[in-house]
Scaffold this active site. Structure first.
Site, PDB file in Angstrom:
ATOM      1  N   GLU A 288      33.872  51.125  44.924  1.00 56.77           N
ATOM      2  CA  GLU A 288      35.462  51.165  44.630  1.00 56.77           C
ATOM      3  C   GLU A 288      35.493  52.949  43.980  1.00 56.77           C
ATOM      4  O   GLU A 288      36.952  53.425  44.557  1.00 56.77           O
ATOM      5  CB  GLU A 288      35.879  50.406  43.603  1.00 56.77           C
ATOM      6  CG  GLU A 288      35.700  48.930  43.978  1.00 56.77           C
ATOM      7  CD  GLU A 288      35.786  48.153  42.814  1.00 56.77           C
ATOM      8  OE1 GLU A 288      37.283  47.359  42.875  1.00 56.77           O
ATOM      9  OE2 GLU A 288      35.240  47.781  41.770  1.00 56.77           O
TER      10      GLU A 288
ATOM     11  N   ILE B 254      42.664  48.055  36.984  1.00 56.03           N
ATOM     12  CA  ILE B 254      44.033  48.208  37.267  1.00 56.03           C
ATOM     13  C   ILE B 254      45.151  47.973  35.967  1.00 56.03           C
ATOM     14  O   ILE B 254      46.121  48.273  36.127  1.00 56.03           O
ATOM     15  CB  ILE B 254      44.461  47.247  38.240  1.00 56.03           C
ATOM     16  CG1 ILE B 254      44.154  45.529  37.930  1.00 56.03           C
ATOM     17  CG2 ILE B 254      43.559  47.520  39.534  1.00 56.03           C
ATOM     18  CD1 ILE B 254      44.442  44.572  39.054  1.00 56.03           C
TER      19      ILE B 254
ATOM     20  N   LYS C 189      45.629  44.197  43.870  1.00 59.00           N
ATOM     21  CA  LYS C 189      44.250  44.613  44.479  1.00 59.00           C
ATOM     22  C   LYS C 189      44.029  43.735  45.729  1.00 59.00           C
ATOM     23  O   LYS C 189      43.230  42.980  45.286  1.00 59.00           O
ATOM     24  CB  LYS C 189      43.379  44.680  43.430  1.00 59.00           C
ATOM     25  CG  LYS C 189      42.167  45.512  43.818  1.00 59.00           C
ATOM     26  CD  LYS C 189      41.166  45.709  42.555  1.00 59.00           C
ATOM     27  CE  LYS C 189      40.084  46.807  42.879  1.00 59.00           C
ATOM     28  NZ  LYS C 189      39.290  46.923  41.625  1.00 59.00           N
TER      29      LYS C 189
END
Length: 125
Positions: free
Chosen positions: A26, A77, A104
């Protein structure tokens, strides 16, 4: 703030590519995130005056959100949503509060889902 009696400015389904996540993939590859923002304002004078200076310029708000989101390299997040909210409240004095949703869609979870996300609400102190 009583959100039932305020004006709102909505910004929905904005998509930005960022590198927020716990996993190394990621962080290196990044992925698309979806962002919604709601500004909560007392009565907006622009409703009567038709003047951009008396409301929130959503072009400027979009650019600010993009400049916070795209270079972000957080693990969570939640941190991204908080950073967006903080910057928006600093930049737009007409907003008494802001709600930020970060979704997401490709969270690295084995299963079927539309998205994983976080929704935060912050008031001006």
């Amino acid at each position: 703030m009583n959100t039932e009696t305020c004006d709102r400015i909505l910004m929905k389904d904005m998509i930005f590519h960022s590198h927020v996540g716990v996993l190394e993939k990621e962080k290196t590859d990044g992925q698309d995130f979806e962002v919604d923002v709601t500004f909560f304002c007392r009565r907006l004078s622009a409703c009567q005056t038709d003047l951009l200076a008396q409301t929130i310029d959503y072009g400027m708000a979009y650019d600010l959100i993009r400049h916070v989101t795209e270079p972000a390299q957080y693990d969570l997040i939640e941190r991204l949503a908080g950073a967006i909210a903080d910057q928006l409240l600093r930049a737009f004095r007409l907003a008494n509060a802001v709600e930020v949703v970060v979704r997401k869609p490709k969270a690295p979870i084995d299963g079927r889902f539309l998205f994983m996300g976080v929704q935060i609400y912050r008031e001006r102190s």
